[in-house]
Write an enzyme that holds these catalytic residues in place. Sequence first.
Site, PDB file in Angstrom:
ATOM      1  N   HIS A 165      14.150 -28.427  -0.114  1.00  0.00           N
ATOM      2  CA  HIS A 165      14.459 -29.186  -1.162  1.00  0.00           C
ATOM      3  C   HIS A 165      13.377 -29.476  -2.158  1.00  0.00           C
ATOM      4  O   HIS A 165      13.504 -29.304  -3.534  1.00  0.00           O
ATOM      5  CB  HIS A 165      15.317 -30.590  -1.044  1.00  0.00           C
ATOM      6  CG  HIS A 165      16.705 -30.532  -0.510  1.00  0.00           C
ATOM      7  ND1 HIS A 165      17.446 -29.520  -1.123  1.00  0.00           N
ATOM      8  CD2 HIS A 165      17.477 -31.129   0.286  1.00  0.00           C
ATOM      9  CE1 HIS A 165      18.751 -29.604  -0.159  1.00  0.00           C
ATOM     10  NE2 HIS A 165      18.674 -30.654   0.342  1.00  0.00           N
TER      11      HIS A 165
ATOM     12  N   ARG B  94      15.811  -5.951  -0.732  1.00  0.00           N
ATOM     13  CA  ARG B  94      15.323  -5.747   0.696  1.00  0.00           C
ATOM     14  C   ARG B  94      16.179  -6.443   1.620  1.00  0.00           C
ATOM     15  O   ARG B  94      16.151  -7.511   2.013  1.00  0.00           O
ATOM     16  CB  ARG B  94      14.094  -6.259   0.724  1.00  0.00           C
ATOM     17  CG  ARG B  94      12.998  -5.554  -0.176  1.00  0.00           C
ATOM     18  CD  ARG B  94      11.515  -6.101   0.173  1.00  0.00           C
ATOM     19  NE  ARG B  94      10.655  -5.392  -0.745  1.00  0.00           N
ATOM     20  CZ  ARG B  94      10.128  -5.746  -1.657  1.00  0.00           C
ATOM     21  NH1 ARG B  94      10.377  -6.942  -2.182  1.00  0.00           N
ATOM     22  NH2 ARG B  94       9.073  -4.952  -2.426  1.00  0.00           N
TER      23      ARG B  94
ATOM     24  N   GLU C 262      10.285   8.165  -0.990  1.00  0.00           N
ATOM     25  CA  GLU C 262       8.789   7.738  -0.557  1.00  0.00           C
ATOM     26  C   GLU C 262       8.660   8.930   0.565  1.00  0.00           C
ATOM     27  O   GLU C 262       7.167   8.878   0.506  1.00  0.00           O
ATOM     28  CB  GLU C 262       9.453   6.313   0.287  1.00  0.00           C
ATOM     29  CG  GLU C 262      10.661   6.220   1.043  1.00  0.00           C
ATOM     30  CD  GLU C 262      10.839   5.166   1.640  1.00  0.00           C
ATOM     31  OE1 GLU C 262       9.885   4.153   1.539  1.00  0.00           O
ATOM     32  OE2 GLU C 262      11.966   4.533   1.938  1.00  0.00           O
TER      33      GLU C 262
ATOM     34  N   ASN D 138       4.607   2.457  -2.794  1.00  0.00           N
ATOM     35  CA  ASN D 138       3.777   1.974  -1.677  1.00  0.00           C
ATOM     36  C   ASN D 138       3.573   2.903  -0.576  1.00  0.00           C
ATOM     37  O   ASN D 138       2.656   3.617  -0.298  1.00  0.00           O
ATOM     38  CB  ASN D 138       4.363   0.730  -1.062  1.00  0.00           C
ATOM     39  CG  ASN D 138       4.364  -0.305  -1.934  1.00  0.00           C
ATOM     40  OD1 ASN D 138       4.146  -0.030  -3.211  1.00  0.00           O
ATOM     41  ND2 ASN D 138       4.817  -1.437  -1.698  1.00  0.00           N
ATOM     42  N   ASP D 139       4.943   3.375   0.037  1.00  0.00           N
ATOM     43  CA  ASP D 139       4.972   4.356   0.965  1.00  0.00           C
ATOM     44  C   ASP D 139       4.760   5.841   0.522  1.00  0.00           C
ATOM     45  O   ASP D 139       4.108   6.700   1.194  1.00  0.00           O
ATOM     46  CB  ASP D 139       6.132   4.276   1.917  1.00  0.00           C
ATOM     47  CG  ASP D 139       6.050   3.071   2.670  1.00  0.00           C
ATOM     48  OD1 ASP D 139       7.383   2.700   3.085  1.00  0.00           O
ATOM     49  OD2 ASP D 139       5.040   2.848   3.165  1.00  0.00           O
TER      50      ASP D 139
ATOM     51  N   ARG E  30      -2.679   2.102   3.980  1.00  0.00           N
ATOM     52  CA  ARG E  30      -3.237   1.047   3.033  1.00  0.00           C
ATOM     53  C   ARG E  30      -3.867  -0.197   3.704  1.00  0.00           C
ATOM     54  O   ARG E  30      -4.385  -1.170   2.866  1.00  0.00           O
ATOM     55  CB  ARG E  30      -1.988   0.511   1.953  1.00  0.00           C
ATOM     56  CG  ARG E  30      -1.615   1.664   0.932  1.00  0.00           C
ATOM     57  CD  ARG E  30      -0.390   1.249   0.424  1.00  0.00           C
ATOM     58  NE  ARG E  30      -0.429   0.272  -0.267  1.00  0.00           N
ATOM     59  CZ  ARG E  30       0.583  -0.617  -0.134  1.00  0.00           C
ATOM     60  NH1 ARG E  30       1.622  -0.597   0.679  1.00  0.00           N
ATOM     61  NH2 ARG E  30       0.700  -1.779  -0.876  1.00  0.00           N
TER      62      ARG E  30
ATOM     63  N   CYS F 241      10.329   1.252  -7.513  1.00  0.00           N
ATOM     64  CA  CYS F 241      10.079  -0.211  -7.091  1.00  0.00           C
ATOM     65  C   CYS F 241       9.129  -0.617  -6.272  1.00  0.00           C
ATOM     66  O   CYS F 241       9.089  -1.804  -5.792  1.00  0.00           O
ATOM     67  CB  CYS F 241      11.792  -0.177  -6.228  1.00  0.00           C
ATOM     68  SG  CYS F 241      11.861   0.611  -4.903  1.00  0.00           S
TER      69      CYS F 241
END
Lengths: 538, 90
Positions: free
Chosen positions: A186, A293, A428, A451-452, A462, A499
């Site tokens: 909260h 995701r 990818e 990324n991949d 990486r 992405c």
Amino acid sequence: MECGLAASPGIAIGKTFVYSNGINFSDGFIEIEEGDLELERFNQGVASAKEEILLFLSNCESIDDTQGKIMKAHSQIIDDPVIKKMVTDKINNNRMNAQTALKYTIKHLEEVFSKMNTEYMQQRAVDIKDVGSRITKKLLGMKDENLQVKDKYVIVARDLMPSDILRFDKTSILGFITEVGGVTSHVAIIARSAGIPAVLGVNNACSIINSGDDVVVDGSAGNVFIRPNKDVIDEFSKKRDVFIERIEANKKNKDVPAVTKDGKRIILGANIGSVDDIALALDNGAEKIGLFRTEFIYMEKNELPSEEEQYGIYKAVIQGMKGKPVVIRTLDVGGDKNIPYLRIQKEDNPFLGLRGIRYCLKNRDIFGAQLRAILRASGTNEVIILLPMVSCVEEVVKTKEFIRQVKQELETRGVTVGESVKIGTMIEVPSSALIVEELAAVVDYFSIGTNDLCQYVLAIDRTNKQLDDIYNPIHPAILRLIRMVAEGAHSKGKKVGVCGEMAGNTEYTELLIDAGVDELSMNALSIPEVKKNINILK
Amino acid sequence: MLEKEFCISNEHGLHARPASLFCDVASKFKSDIKVFRDGNDDYEADGKSVISVLMLEVYPGLKIKVQIDGPDEEKAMQALTQLIDRNFDE
């Protein structure tokens, strides 16, 4: 410098006020004859606490704002027959006095709720605890220090419940530092919606900070500087000014579309892991969810999320985006993204192993549940089911066949299936980039997971620090592949988005657009900068 | 005593606002109102208790059985039926 969780972005510089909200008392017991009187005392405590809550609500500007909603929930909880029943039982059968009976009642309910399956339910545990505290204070005759602080302070506490925060005049709070609490608590939500920087989970904050100490709170990085020297203060003063300027600029630009100077329109989307990320996405002008995701849903729990649960989540995300498209990536797990209860076999080479779509096609009970949930939740909204780790056309064909089966089963059961559900694949695995035209014949959309893709194409891990100096995400091979994917997809009338991390990095925006990419999806906070960048590009 | 089954098909099931609304309506009546989850009589909730109803964890698509017993049971069943049929105004 102390580290904690970056719960609400921004910089605060000022004096601290260490707040203690502890209610300490020893368990007390009564004589049997006193039971009725004690129950009456409890009821009075409840009535008094309820009055307080209702008073707040009547003074509240709008019940729909964050704190109004929380107090409304509290006003319901305080009347709840279950609490009264359990307290009565403890007073009569365990001879506990009112505050002790309440203490154990609240503890029991807190435990039940915090073990529940959804984030929403776990947060209810906090509300129950908060209401319990409010009643207890009445029972103990504790006065509510409605803190009238003239100056502005950074509030430091072990833990803060909504009713604590309400005790302060919001205009006098510069920031929050707490010892416990998570980014979905909260405090974090209230802080974010009020634009107040917050760092939570700072160990021993109350012991190492004294009221009146100067402090710098970096809510964006999750750092706190106690009794900082002039250099630190100067550095962060500048950072604070920059941050405030950016927020103002972003507010103005939120709905401005991203268009290059020569008219190329780029769609900007947000990458999310849960429903909680939607507000930030919309606030920052996201035109779609470019990547949801879904493995986060599985990772959050100790057991498989049911179809119903997932349906609820996807529905919430789709509706939360109010008609904007949503790209949902199916379960992307493998040797490295481990989820213990799935009991995935340890592999020697997890990056080249049973992961993504490969895993799902071999675990159709799990895959089917997810697909059913997505299909049911889609309604008339534009939803793309994005398949991870695709390396060949066969995988897509098999998946589409499976989806057809699942759809048919649902339709036979009389369940409505979304009409505008499309299929997309991640690019990818290098092979998918090289057969993009064949894939474009069987899917509607592509999302490049840079990324991949970079890892596989450059053969670089990486996370291996030894290779930091040779890792180059804009290696000509990568750019050439991205261009190839864009051209191949466009030749079949399909769109391409990126992405991966590159999408949110303004250093690469021009290159990506040059290569022919149509969409960029990133962390919501990066959208405004990337948009600004695009609008000045030729 | 009156009993009726409902399929909960609103967006989030008996969470958040719907549970609140359900209990608000239920609390207006004198009769005892019980809610059972998905054909299982072991999962019982007090229809007037938000906490109790939330603990039932009724996801969308699940069935509930509402059991009402008391002087105004007909009116109560009617009111709750209307609320559920309106999908809790979502």
